[in-house]
Every structure is written in structure tokens, then in C-alpha cells.
Design a protein around this motif. Structure first.
Motif, PDB file in Angstrom:
ATOM      1  N   ALA A  76       0.843  -1.206   0.000  1.00 55.02           N
ATOM      2  CA  ALA A  76       0.000   0.000   0.000  1.00 55.02           C
ATOM      3  C   ALA A  76       0.874   1.250   0.000  1.00 55.02           C
ATOM      4  O   ALA A  76       1.965   1.250   0.575  1.00 55.02           O
ATOM      5  N   HIS A  77       0.391   2.268  -0.735  1.00 53.98           N
ATOM      6  CA  HIS A  77       1.055   3.570  -0.754  1.00 53.98           C
ATOM      7  C   HIS A  77       2.444   3.539  -1.396  1.00 53.98           C
ATOM      8  O   HIS A  77       3.277   4.402  -1.115  1.00 53.98           O
ATOM      9  N   GLY A  78       2.718   2.520  -2.205  1.00 51.98           N
ATOM     10  CA  GLY A  78       3.934   2.557  -3.004  1.00 51.98           C
ATOM     11  C   GLY A  78       5.113   1.853  -2.381  1.00 51.98           C
ATOM     12  O   GLY A  78       4.977   1.061  -1.453  1.00 51.98           O
ATOM     13  N   VAL A  79       6.293   2.193  -2.898  1.00 50.39           N
ATOM     14  CA  VAL A  79       7.493   1.397  -2.621  1.00 50.39           C
ATOM     15  C   VAL A  79       8.623   2.139  -1.914  1.00 50.39           C
ATOM     16  O   VAL A  79       9.715   1.569  -1.768  1.00 50.39           O
ATOM     17  N   VAL A  80       8.408   3.378  -1.463  1.00 48.30           N
ATOM     18  CA  VAL A  80       9.550   4.094  -0.900  1.00 48.30           C
ATOM     19  C   VAL A  80       9.424   4.441   0.584  1.00 48.30           C
ATOM     20  O   VAL A  80      10.439   4.722   1.233  1.00 48.30           O
ATOM     21  N   ARG A  81       8.214   4.358   1.164  1.00 44.23           N
ATOM     22  CA  ARG A  81       8.074   4.733   2.578  1.00 44.23           C
ATOM     23  C   ARG A  81       8.661   3.683   3.517  1.00 44.23           C
ATOM     24  O   ARG A  81       8.907   3.962   4.691  1.00 44.23           O
ATOM     25  N   THR A  82       8.899   2.480   3.000  1.00 47.59           N
ATOM     26  CA  THR A  82       9.430   1.387   3.832  1.00 47.59           C
ATOM     27  C   THR A  82      10.925   1.159   3.609  1.00 47.59           C
ATOM     28  O   THR A  82      11.493   0.233   4.198  1.00 47.59           O
ATOM     29  N   ARG A  83      11.515   1.999   2.750  1.00 44.93           N
ATOM     30  CA  ARG A  83      12.923   1.793   2.392  1.00 44.93           C
ATOM     31  C   ARG A  83      13.840   2.743   3.145  1.00 44.93           C
ATOM     32  O   ARG A  83      13.399   3.800   3.609  1.00 44.93           O
ATOM     33  N   ILE A  84      15.124   2.381   3.191  1.00 50.05           N
ATOM     34  CA  ILE A  84      16.138   3.253   3.799  1.00 50.05           C
ATOM     35  C   ILE A  84      16.714   4.159   2.712  1.00 50.05           C
ATOM     36  O   ILE A  84      17.213   3.657   1.699  1.00 50.05           O
ATOM     37  N   TRP A  85      16.557   5.453   2.869  1.00 53.20           N
ATOM     38  CA  TRP A  85      17.009   6.426   1.878  1.00 53.20           C
ATOM     39  C   TRP A  85      18.480   6.798   2.127  1.00 53.20           C
ATOM     40  O   TRP A  85      19.058   6.426   3.134  1.00 53.20           O
ATOM     41  N   THR A  86      19.037   7.568   1.188  1.00 52.81           N
ATOM     42  CA  THR A  86      20.439   7.998   1.248  1.00 52.81           C
ATOM     43  C   THR A  86      20.516   9.445   1.725  1.00 52.81           C
ATOM     44  O   THR A  86      19.815  10.308   1.183  1.00 52.81           O
ATOM     45  N   PRO A  87      21.381   9.708   2.728  1.00 49.74           N
ATOM     46  CA  PRO A  87      21.526  11.109   3.147  1.00 49.74           C
ATOM     47  C   PRO A  87      22.227  11.909   2.048  1.00 49.74           C
ATOM     48  O   PRO A  87      23.205  11.430   1.473  1.00 49.74           O
ATOM     49  N   GLU A  88      21.704  13.094   1.726  1.00 50.70           N
ATOM     50  CA  GLU A  88      22.301  13.913   0.660  1.00 50.70           C
ATOM     51  C   GLU A  88      23.042  15.114   1.249  1.00 50.70           C
ATOM     52  O   GLU A  88      24.206  15.341   0.971  1.00 50.70           O
ATOM     53  N   SER A  89      22.339  15.902   2.070  1.00 50.64           N
ATOM     54  CA  SER A  89      22.990  17.099   2.621  1.00 50.64           C
ATOM     55  C   SER A  89      22.287  17.612   3.863  1.00 50.64           C
ATOM     56  O   SER A  89      21.136  17.267   4.125  1.00 50.64           O
ATOM     57  N   LEU A  90      23.031  18.433   4.584  1.00 55.08           N
ATOM     58  CA  LEU A  90      22.549  19.078   5.815  1.00 55.08           C
ATOM     59  C   LEU A  90      23.056  20.517   5.746  1.00 55.08           C
ATOM     60  O   LEU A  90      24.261  20.740   5.673  1.00 55.08           O
ATOM     61  N   GLU A  91      22.135  21.475   5.635  1.00 53.35           N
ATOM     62  CA  GLU A  91      22.562  22.868   5.484  1.00 53.35           C
ATOM     63  C   GLU A  91      21.927  23.735   6.562  1.00 53.35           C
ATOM     64  O   GLU A  91      20.747  23.576   6.863  1.00 53.35           O
ATOM     65  N   GLN A  92      22.725  24.657   7.077  1.00 51.27           N
ATOM     66  CA  GLN A  92      22.162  25.678   7.975  1.00 51.27           C
ATOM     67  C   GLN A  92      21.938  26.903   7.101  1.00 51.27           C
ATOM     68  O   GLN A  92      22.822  27.268   6.324  1.00 51.27           O
ATOM     69  N   ASN A  93      20.754  27.509   7.164  1.00 53.08           N
ATOM     70  CA  ASN A  93      20.513  28.698   6.341  1.00 53.08           C
ATOM     71  C   ASN A  93      19.593  29.661   7.095  1.00 53.08           C
ATOM     72  O   ASN A  93      19.191  29.367   8.239  1.00 53.08           O
ATOM     73  N   ALA A  94      19.225  30.742   6.446  1.00 48.83           N
ATOM     74  CA  ALA A  94      18.453  31.795   7.130  1.00 48.83           C
ATOM     75  C   ALA A  94      17.097  31.265   7.616  1.00 48.83           C
ATOM     76  O   ALA A  94      16.546  31.741   8.609  1.00 48.83           O
ATOM     77  N   ASN A  95      16.582  30.215   6.924  1.00 49.28           N
ATOM     78  CA  ASN A  95      15.263  29.698   7.297  1.00 49.28           C
ATOM     79  C   ASN A  95      15.320  28.603   8.353  1.00 49.28           C
ATOM     80  O   ASN A  95      14.284  28.129   8.817  1.00 49.28           O
ATOM     81  N   GLY A  96      16.520  28.166   8.699  1.00 43.80           N
ATOM     82  CA  GLY A  96      16.662  27.079   9.672  1.00 43.80           C
ATOM     83  C   GLY A  96      17.679  26.065   9.197  1.00 43.80           C
ATOM     84  O   GLY A  96      18.722  26.433   8.652  1.00 43.80           O
ATOM     85  N   VAL A  97      17.326  24.786   9.368  1.00 43.39           N
ATOM     86  CA  VAL A  97      18.224  23.713   8.919  1.00 43.39           C
ATOM     87  C   VAL A  97      17.499  22.912   7.843  1.00 43.39           C
ATOM     88  O   VAL A  97      16.339  22.523   8.044  1.00 43.39           O
ATOM     89  N   THR A  98      18.172  22.695   6.710  1.00 37.94           N
ATOM     90  CA  THR A  98      17.581  21.918   5.617  1.00 37.94           C
ATOM     91  C   THR A  98      18.273  20.567   5.505  1.00 37.94           C
ATOM     92  O   THR A  98      19.497  20.512   5.374  1.00 37.94           O
ATOM     93  N   VAL A  99      17.462  19.499   5.596  1.00 41.14           N
ATOM     94  CA  VAL A  99      17.962  18.123   5.503  1.00 41.14           C
ATOM     95  C   VAL A  99      17.468  17.529   4.188  1.00 41.14           C
ATOM     96  O   VAL A  99      16.280  17.660   3.871  1.00 41.14           O
ATOM     97  N   SER A 100      18.372  16.926   3.412  1.00 36.21           N
ATOM     98  CA  SER A 100      17.977  16.305   2.140  1.00 36.21           C
ATOM     99  C   SER A 100      18.330  14.829   2.117  1.00 36.21           C
ATOM    100  O   SER A 100      19.425  14.457   2.560  1.00 36.21           O
ATOM    101  N   MET A 101      17.413  14.012   1.624  1.00 40.50           N
ATOM    102  CA  MET A 101      17.617  12.570   1.479  1.00 40.50           C
ATOM    103  C   MET A 101      17.072  12.140   0.119  1.00 40.50           C
ATOM    104  O   MET A 101      16.144  12.775  -0.393  1.00 40.50           O
ATOM    105  N   SER A 102      17.640  11.084  -0.448  1.00 32.89           N
ATOM    106  CA  SER A 102      17.212  10.666  -1.775  1.00 32.89           C
ATOM    107  C   SER A 102      17.099   9.149  -1.877  1.00 32.89           C
ATOM    108  O   SER A 102      17.600   8.416  -1.019  1.00 32.89           O
ATOM    109  N   ILE A 103      16.432   8.707  -2.944  1.00 35.74           N
ATOM    110  CA  ILE A 103      16.357   7.283  -3.266  1.00 35.74           C
ATOM    111  C   ILE A 103      16.181   7.138  -4.770  1.00 35.74           C
ATOM    112  O   ILE A 103      15.586   8.014  -5.401  1.00 35.74           O
TER     113      ILE A 103
END
Ligand code: TA6
Length: 281
Positions: A76-103
């Protein structure tokens, strides 16, 4: 520090807000603006195992929503919510902290869905919570997909909560054989609710008099909104939701589903964004 499933998670603590995001499903499970209560619901009974969905937070549904139309065996609901994603980046910026992950698509995803894709989930934890979900078609043919950011909001008592912003919008009632209905006024919760609002890009307000707050939800490139609460009877069918937890959650999900399915050409990106802002009532 790993999460309960032993998978890495990112814990954010800034002057603006605290939050948590897991490699498991690139799933946000907490956002708490400074001086405020937690905004995101997470079940005490959630499963924390690869291959299983985490009950609560903001699961990513892709490339289909609910059951796969042509294959009831598919997850149900596809194939990516149960998987372990790859960390891409962690940035501190004016809006806060931005975390990126990919698959990326792989043999496991192709078992259920033949197309090739690259997904990127970028989440900015700040005074607001901003999610930018990018789908890239890395194949050679166009594909059509459904998507949802299946957000579980924490509620003081869902029976007293209301959702504003969908007045006059047509929806399919999944509790009532997907009959087509029209929303009149605000959404109130008096029984199990599972409604798909279509052809709407409206912002929402999740109004919670018990927690004395409203959450403004703005979205872009999303033409559907799903609203869900399983109520007592639905909660009894879910092993990962406590029987006393359903009054303290409601889902309002920016999405593109059913007739709002998205067609994407090769090498093209589709970016759906959601921005949440907490306001006192
Ligand atoms: O978003 C509403 C919904 O599609 C409901 O139909 C219900 O099944 C819910 O999602 C939870 O789905 P899950 O697969 O996480 O148990």
C-alpha cells in the motif's frame, strides 16, 4: 543517534524549532517550534523495521496511493516509505536547517513498478516546516505517478478539530464506496473519515481548540488533498496504532492522486511543496 529500528536519524535543534527525520522513508516524525507543542503525531506503537511503514510523521507515498490499482499484492502507498534512503545534505541557512535525502529506483522497486526515477526529499526545519518533494524521471519514456505527503498532525481531540479551506470542493468518500460528494463548509470529524478532495490547490487551516492553535498548510503543485481519521473501529484494525491514540491524530495530505495523477517526461522534475505555519488561535 539511531532510531528505534537502529536506522540513522537526524535530530535538529535550532533557536526556531526542534525536529526529527529518519533515513527510514525520509520520514519526518517531529517538528516542534520553540515554545510550542509538538505539531506532528507519532504512534507509540509504530513499527521501526525496514520493509514496514512508520505509523505517524510524514510518510511519502509514491508512485501509487492506497492499493495499487492493477496489483492487490503490491504494498500500500507505493514502494519508498518502507525503504532506507540515502543522506544527501545538511545545510544551515536563514530559514533554519535543511535536511535532504534521496532514493533511486532499483531491482526492488522495479519488481512492482518498471519505471526509473530519482526522488529527493528536502525538509527545512525553522519557524515553518517546509517540505519539497522532487520526482525526477531518469528513464527514457514518460511515466504517470501518484504521490502524497501523508502528514499526521497531532490533535488535542479530533472530535473538536476542524479543517477550513475545502468548502465547495468535490471529494470521493472512501468510507462510502468512494461516492462523489461536495464539501459544505469546514470539515468536522464525527466518524471515520477518508476523503479525497480533487482538483484543489487550496491552502488549509487545521483548527484545534483543545491545543488552542491552528496550523496553516500551504502547498504547491498538488491538486488533491486527502483527509483521514480511522476512528475507533479503524484503529482496532491497525496493530501499530493504540486504541486510545486515534482521537489525537488527523491526516491532511497534500497529494496528486486519482484524476490528478501526474505525467512526467524523461529527464523532467516534478516538485510538490508543503509549508506549515503554526498560529495561536
Ligand atoms: O490517507 C488515507 C489512507 O489512504 C486510508 O485509506 C488508510 O488506509 C490510511 O491511508 C493508512 O494507510 P496505511 O497503509 O498507512 O495503513
Amino acid at each position: 543517534m539511531p532510531d528505534k529500528g537502529g536506522q540513522p536519524k537526524v535530530s535538529i535543534s535550532t533557536p526556531q524549532s526542534d525536529g526529527e527525520m529518519h533515513l527510514h522513508g525520509a520520514q519526518v516524525t517531529s517538528w516542534r517550534p520553540t515554545g510550542a507543542e509538538e505539531v506532528i503525531f507519532l504512534s507509540q506503537r509504530a513499527h521501526w523495521e525496514e520493509g514496514k511503514a512508520i505509523r505517524g510523521g510524514i510518510p511519502i507515498c509514491f508512485p501509487w496511493f492506497r492499493a495499487k490499482a492493477d496489483d492487490p499484492r503490491a504494498p500500500a502507498h507505493g514502494v519508498v516509505r518502507t525503504r532506507i534512503w540515502t543522506p544527501e545534505s545538511l545545510e544551515q541557512n536563514a530559514n533554519g536547517v535543511t535536511v535532504s535525502m534521496s532514493i533511486d529506483s532499483d531491482a526492488d522497486t522495479r519488481r512492482w513498478w518498471p519505471a526509473d526515477f530519482h526522488l529527493l526529499q528536502r525538509v527545512t526545519f525553522g519557524n515553518d516546516l517546509k517540505l519539497e518533494f522532487t520526482v525526477r524521471n531518469t528513464g527514457t519514456a514518460p511515466f504517470r505517478f501518484e504521490e502524497a505527503l501523508h502528514t499526521y498532525y497531532k490533535a488535542g481531540d479530533v472530535r473538536k478539530a476542524r479543517i477550513r479551506g475545502l468548502d465547495g470542493i468535490t471529494y470521493l468518500d472512501n468510507i462510502d464506496s468512494n461516492k462523489e460528494k461536495k464539501q459544505i463548509g469546514e470539515i468536522l470529524f464525527g466518524s471515520a473519515t477518508d476523503s479525497a478532495y480533487l482538483n484543489t490547490e487550496n491552502d488549509l487551516q487545521v483548527i484545534d481548540p483543545v491545543l488552542n492553535r491552528s496550523i496553516h498548510v500551504a502547498k504547491q503543485n498538488s491538486r488533491s488533498t486527502v483527509v483521514w481519521n480511522p476512528w475507533a473501529e479503524g484503529a482496532r484494525t491497525l496493530s501499530d496504532l493504540g486504541e486510545d491514540e486515534w482521537p489525537h491524530m488527523l491526516c491532511a495530505e497534500a497529494s496528486n492522486i486519482l484524476q490528478n495523477i501526474v505525467e512526467l517526461a524523461p529527464n523532467q522534475d516534478h516538485i510538490m511543496t508543503v509549508t506549515m505555519t503554526l498560529n495561536p488561535l
